[in-house]
Design a protein around this motif. Structure first.
Motif, PDB file in Angstrom:
ATOM      1  N   LEU A 154       0.820  -1.202   0.000  1.00  0.00           N
ATOM      2  CA  LEU A 154       0.000   0.000   0.000  1.00  0.00           C
ATOM      3  C   LEU A 154       0.855   1.253   0.000  1.00  0.00           C
ATOM      4  CD1 LEU A 154      -2.770  -1.012   2.550  1.00  0.00           C
ATOM      5  CD2 LEU A 154      -2.825  -1.160   0.060  1.00  0.00           C
ATOM      6  N   ARG A 155       0.349   2.293  -0.637  1.00  0.00           N
ATOM      7  CA  ARG A 155       1.015   3.585  -0.660  1.00  0.00           C
ATOM      8  C   ARG A 155       0.532   4.430   0.520  1.00  0.00           C
ATOM      9  NH1 ARG A 155       0.289   6.292  -6.259  1.00  0.00           N
ATOM     10  NH2 ARG A 155       2.491   6.888  -6.063  1.00  0.00           N
ATOM     11  N   ARG A 193      -1.238   7.195   0.761  1.00  0.00           N
ATOM     12  CA  ARG A 193      -2.650   7.594   0.759  1.00  0.00           C
ATOM     13  C   ARG A 193      -3.585   6.416   0.940  1.00  0.00           C
ATOM     14  NH1 ARG A 193      -3.981  13.090  -1.161  1.00  0.00           N
ATOM     15  NH2 ARG A 193      -1.983  14.147  -1.020  1.00  0.00           N
ATOM     16  N   ASP A 194      -3.165   5.226   0.520  1.00  0.00           N
ATOM     17  CA  ASP A 194      -3.974   4.035   0.790  1.00  0.00           C
ATOM     18  C   ASP A 194      -4.116   3.798   2.284  1.00  0.00           C
ATOM     19  OD1 ASP A 194      -4.148   3.521  -1.959  1.00  0.00           O
ATOM     20  OD2 ASP A 194      -2.330   2.309  -1.946  1.00  0.00           O
ATOM     21  N   LEU A 195      -3.116   4.265   3.041  1.00  0.00           N
ATOM     22  CA  LEU A 195      -3.114   4.088   4.490  1.00  0.00           C
ATOM     23  C   LEU A 195      -3.747   5.255   5.227  1.00  0.00           C
ATOM     24  CD1 LEU A 195       0.538   2.759   4.795  1.00  0.00           C
ATOM     25  CD2 LEU A 195      -1.553   1.400   4.921  1.00  0.00           C
ATOM     26  N   GLY A 196      -4.193   6.257   4.472  1.00  0.00           N
ATOM     27  CA  GLY A 196      -4.796   7.424   5.091  1.00  0.00           C
ATOM     28  C   GLY A 196      -3.799   8.484   5.495  1.00  0.00           C
ATOM     29  N   ILE A 197      -2.541   8.358   5.058  1.00  0.00           N
ATOM     30  CA  ILE A 197      -1.509   9.347   5.371  1.00  0.00           C
ATOM     31  C   ILE A 197      -1.469  10.354   4.229  1.00  0.00           C
ATOM     32  CG2 ILE A 197       0.928   9.738   5.827  1.00  0.00           C
ATOM     33  CD1 ILE A 197       1.080   6.814   6.790  1.00  0.00           C
ATOM     34  N   VAL A 198      -1.877  11.576   4.510  1.00  0.00           N
ATOM     35  CA  VAL A 198      -2.005  12.612   3.490  1.00  0.00           C
ATOM     36  C   VAL A 198      -0.974  13.698   3.748  1.00  0.00           C
ATOM     37  CG1 VAL A 198      -3.539  14.324   2.456  1.00  0.00           C
ATOM     38  CG2 VAL A 198      -4.447  12.099   3.177  1.00  0.00           C
ATOM     39  N   ALA A 250      12.065  -3.517   5.709  1.00  0.00           N
ATOM     40  CA  ALA A 250      11.065  -2.610   5.144  1.00  0.00           C
ATOM     41  C   ALA A 250      10.347  -1.879   6.263  1.00  0.00           C
ATOM     42  CB  ALA A 250      10.064  -3.401   4.303  1.00  0.00           C
ATOM     43  N   LEU A 251       9.767  -0.742   5.914  1.00  0.00           N
ATOM     44  CA  LEU A 251       8.952   0.016   6.858  1.00  0.00           C
ATOM     45  C   LEU A 251       7.600  -0.672   6.980  1.00  0.00           C
ATOM     46  CD1 LEU A 251       8.460   2.622   8.548  1.00  0.00           C
ATOM     47  CD2 LEU A 251       7.687   3.700   6.423  1.00  0.00           C
ATOM     48  N   PRO A 252       7.241  -1.189   8.158  1.00  0.00           N
ATOM     49  CA  PRO A 252       5.975  -1.912   8.302  1.00  0.00           C
ATOM     50  C   PRO A 252       4.793  -0.960   8.411  1.00  0.00           C
ATOM     51  CG  PRO A 252       7.168  -1.951  10.384  1.00  0.00           C
ATOM     52  CD  PRO A 252       8.045  -1.204   9.406  1.00  0.00           C
ATOM     53  N   ALA A 253       3.871  -1.053   7.474  1.00  0.00           N
ATOM     54  CA  ALA A 253       2.752  -0.111   7.418  1.00  0.00           C
ATOM     55  C   ALA A 253       1.884  -0.183   8.675  1.00  0.00           C
ATOM     56  CB  ALA A 253       1.908  -0.384   6.177  1.00  0.00           C
ATOM     57  N   ASP A 254       1.628  -1.379   9.177  1.00  0.00           N
ATOM     58  CA  ASP A 254       0.743  -1.504  10.325  1.00  0.00           C
ATOM     59  C   ASP A 254       1.356  -0.863  11.571  1.00  0.00           C
ATOM     60  OD1 ASP A 254       2.751  -3.418  10.421  1.00  0.00           O
ATOM     61  OD2 ASP A 254       1.444  -5.038  11.160  1.00  0.00           O
ATOM     62  N   ARG A 255       2.636  -1.067  11.772  1.00  0.00           N
ATOM     63  CA  ARG A 255       3.292  -0.475  12.946  1.00  0.00           C
ATOM     64  C   ARG A 255       3.423   1.039  12.786  1.00  0.00           C
ATOM     65  NH1 ARG A 255       8.141  -4.863  14.348  1.00  0.00           N
ATOM     66  NH2 ARG A 255       6.922  -6.731  13.802  1.00  0.00           N
ATOM     67  N   ALA A 258       6.620   0.926  -0.258  1.00  0.00           N
ATOM     68  CA  ALA A 258       6.566  -0.071  -1.329  1.00  0.00           C
ATOM     69  C   ALA A 258       7.710  -1.064  -1.273  1.00  0.00           C
ATOM     70  CB  ALA A 258       6.569   0.629  -2.690  1.00  0.00           C
ATOM     71  N   ALA A 259       8.782  -0.709  -0.586  1.00  0.00           N
ATOM     72  CA  ALA A 259       9.970  -1.564  -0.559  1.00  0.00           C
ATOM     73  C   ALA A 259       9.745  -2.804   0.302  1.00  0.00           C
ATOM     74  CB  ALA A 259      11.168  -0.768  -0.041  1.00  0.00           C
ATOM     75  N   GLU A 260      10.618  -3.783   0.111  1.00  0.00           N
ATOM     76  CA  GLU A 260      10.528  -5.053   0.830  1.00  0.00           C
ATOM     77  C   GLU A 260      11.845  -5.328   1.549  1.00  0.00           C
ATOM     78  OE1 GLU A 260       9.722  -7.529  -2.505  1.00  0.00           O
ATOM     79  OE2 GLU A 260       7.541  -7.309  -2.315  1.00  0.00           O
ATOM     80  N   THR A 261      11.755  -5.945   2.712  1.00  0.00           N
ATOM     81  CA  THR A 261      12.954  -6.326   3.452  1.00  0.00           C
ATOM     82  C   THR A 261      13.894  -7.093   2.535  1.00  0.00           C
ATOM     83  OG1 THR A 261      11.782  -6.401   5.563  1.00  0.00           O
ATOM     84  CG2 THR A 261      13.826  -7.663   5.401  1.00  0.00           C
ATOM     85  N   THR A 262      15.161  -6.685   2.521  1.00  0.00           N
ATOM     86  CA  THR A 262      16.114  -7.250   1.576  1.00  0.00           C
ATOM     87  C   THR A 262      17.390  -7.677   2.292  1.00  0.00           C
ATOM     88  OG1 THR A 262      15.282  -5.833  -0.197  1.00  0.00           O
ATOM     89  CG2 THR A 262      17.470  -6.790  -0.508  1.00  0.00           C
ATOM     90  N   THR A 263      17.829  -8.900   2.011  1.00  0.00           N
ATOM     91  CA  THR A 263      19.143  -9.377   2.432  1.00  0.00           C
ATOM     92  C   THR A 263      20.030  -9.407   1.206  1.00  0.00           C
ATOM     93  OG1 THR A 263      18.239 -10.692   4.241  1.00  0.00           O
ATOM     94  CG2 THR A 263      20.445 -11.272   3.462  1.00  0.00           C
ATOM     95  N   GLY A 264      21.153  -8.741   1.280  1.00  0.00           N
ATOM     96  CA  GLY A 264      21.969  -8.580   0.089  1.00  0.00           C
ATOM     97  C   GLY A 264      23.420  -8.922   0.299  1.00  0.00           C
ATOM     98  N   PHE A 265      24.276  -8.175  -0.358  1.00  0.00           N
ATOM     99  CA  PHE A 265      25.708  -8.396  -0.404  1.00  0.00           C
ATOM    100  C   PHE A 265      26.287  -8.515   1.008  1.00  0.00           C
ATOM    101  CE2 PHE A 265      30.095  -6.638  -1.292  1.00  0.00           C
ATOM    102  CZ  PHE A 265      30.506  -7.702  -2.077  1.00  0.00           C
ATOM    103  N   GLY A 266      27.070  -9.572   1.238  1.00  0.00           N
ATOM    104  CA  GLY A 266      27.679  -9.779   2.542  1.00  0.00           C
ATOM    105  C   GLY A 266      26.714 -10.223   3.618  1.00  0.00           C
ATOM    106  N   GLY A 267      25.502 -10.624   3.219  1.00  0.00           N
ATOM    107  CA  GLY A 267      24.514 -11.072   4.187  1.00  0.00           C
ATOM    108  C   GLY A 267      23.850  -9.954   4.963  1.00  0.00           C
ATOM    109  N   ARG A 268      24.049  -8.709   4.548  1.00  0.00           N
ATOM    110  CA  ARG A 268      23.436  -7.581   5.253  1.00  0.00           C
ATOM    111  C   ARG A 268      21.945  -7.528   4.961  1.00  0.00           C
ATOM    112  NH1 ARG A 268      27.858  -4.549   2.163  1.00  0.00           N
ATOM    113  NH2 ARG A 268      29.725  -4.818   3.444  1.00  0.00           N
ATOM    114  N   THR A 269      21.170  -7.183   5.990  1.00  0.00           N
ATOM    115  CA  THR A 269      19.716  -7.121   5.854  1.00  0.00           C
ATOM    116  C   THR A 269      19.213  -5.733   6.251  1.00  0.00           C
ATOM    117  OG1 THR A 269      19.438  -9.485   6.307  1.00  0.00           O
ATOM    118  CG2 THR A 269      17.510  -8.070   6.634  1.00  0.00           C
ATOM    119  N   VAL A 270      18.327  -5.192   5.440  1.00  0.00           N
ATOM    120  CA  VAL A 270      17.674  -3.922   5.744  1.00  0.00           C
ATOM    121  C   VAL A 270      16.172  -4.154   5.741  1.00  0.00           C
ATOM    122  CG1 VAL A 270      17.342  -1.523   5.071  1.00  0.00           C
ATOM    123  CG2 VAL A 270      19.558  -2.622   4.694  1.00  0.00           C
TER     124      VAL A 270
END
Length: 366
Positions: free
Chosen positions: A15-16, A18-23, A339-344, A325-337
């Motif tokens: 969800l974007r 505005r879909d969440l009611g954040i204007v 995603a921003l959880p909409a519900d929280r 819109a982004a998703e939790t990602t594990t990448g180069f060197g096993g590093r993980t970043v």
């Protein structure tokens, strides 16, 4: 896995704002709340992902009318110049844009510029062109992607340009945003639009961001960190030197290069609303262009206020959309970043006092 991204494909199904009611702000959005609301502007992505080490890509913003024989009025602004924005000096000197604007990874920018030159020279009417100024921006996606591999090649650039289309724009971990990180969370590409009234004439302003900058996220005035969201994350910038953001602004308002430069400054200013730190190592750039040069009565400088506000609000919302819109990602060197959880995020925003209309609360997407 290397492919053009389709609107609302896997990376863009969350969800974007505005879909969440954040204007953000008071302005009215275009039908899609995207840069493609500006008539004649198309967007294409190619995502280059070879897990776990490669998360990169290229994004193309393509004005239909642009070309070396038909340049568009344009402006550029550098908030902090630690970056490799190819084509800056001629764009600033002449105030004209001759090519689509492409975004990619730092060490791939030069290869992308070369591929863009080849693509443009093959367009009809360019058979006799002997000089060309490609405009290519970049962000450093090296925290999650093997940046030294320079994984973006000519075929990826051509695929993004050839697939560019109007309509909804895929956001998040797609194209140039596949490996980017911003404000402690997985980020990516985000977009938004506004339709301000300029002296009785309705126009459209669209923005697209490639978000990859440091700082602390603020949403509607509330500080948001991975810790406050109950998340654990590898620190992408322990020395405070990693960052960057590229912003592209398009409008159908009949502005000249000087006015576009005034407007595009606001795009970089707007990053502060989201919590940007503008660190030493952050390349913060914005490019703006008008799709309607020399049409209608020129807009007086005194009447540009609504357009400035549209740029400020649009960029702030586009950054938030890139995070949501982004998703939790594990990448180069096993590093993980994470995603921003909409519900929280919504729980945090509704937990304290807010002014009228600042957060309408969750609602079903319409």
């Amino acid at each position: 896995m290397e492919h053009p991204a389709h609107p609302r494909s896997a990376p863009g199904t969350r969800l974007r704002a505005r879909d969440l009611g954040i204007v953000i702000g008071r302005g009215v959005t275009g039908p899609l709340n995207a840069i493609t609301d500006v008539p004649g502007v198309r967007v294409g992505h190619t995502t280059v992902r070879r897990p776990p080490g490669v998360h990169s890509g290229v994004t193309a913003v393509v004005p239909d009318a642009v070309g070396p024989r038909t340049p568009l009025p344009a402006g550029v602004f550098t908030g902090n110049g630690y970056g490799k924005l190819v084509g800056t000096t001629q764009l600033a000197e002449l105030g004209t844009l001759e090519t689509p604007v492409l975004l990619t990874s730092t060490l791939s920018a030069f290869r992308v510029a070369d591929a863009l030159v080849g693509w443009v020279l093959e367009r009809p009417g360019c058979e006799e062109v002997r000089s060309l100024n490609p405009v290519v921006g970049e962000c450093n996606d090296g925290f999650l992607s093997d940046i030294r591999a320079r994984p973006v090649h000519e075929e990826h650039v051509r695929a993004a340009l050839d697939a560019a289309s109007g309509g909804p724009v895929a956001e998040g971990c797609v194209g140039a945003g596949t490996g980017t990180v911003a404000l402690g969370f997985k980020a990516g590409v985000g977009t938004a639009s506004r339709t301000p009234d300029l002296a009785g004439r309705r126009c459209t302003v669209g923005v697209l961001v490639q978000a990859n900058f440091g700082g602390t996220l603020r949403v509607l005035g509330r500080t948001v960190t991975p810790g406050s969201m109950g998340l654990e994350a590898d620190d992408p910038a322990p020395d405070g030197e990693t960052g960057s953001c590229m912003v592209v602004v398009a409008t159908d308002a009949p502005l000249d290069a000087r006015q576009l430069t005034r407007a595009v400054r606001r795009a970089v200013f707007a990053l502060a609303r989201s919590g940007a730190a503008y660190s030493h190592g952050s390349g913060d750039y914005a490019v703006a262009f008008s799709t309607r040069p020399g049409t209608g009565v020129p807009v007086a400088d005194a009447g540009l206020g609504p357009l400035f506000e549209a740029v400020l609000d649009g960029v702030e919302e586009a950054v938030l959309n890139s995070l949501l819109a982004a998703e939790t990602t594990t990448g180069f060197g096993g590093r993980t970043v994470p995603a921003l959880p909409a519900d929280r995020l919504l729980s945090a925003l509704t937990a304290g006092p807010f002014g009228p209309g600042e957060c309408a609360g969750p609602r079903s997407p319409g």
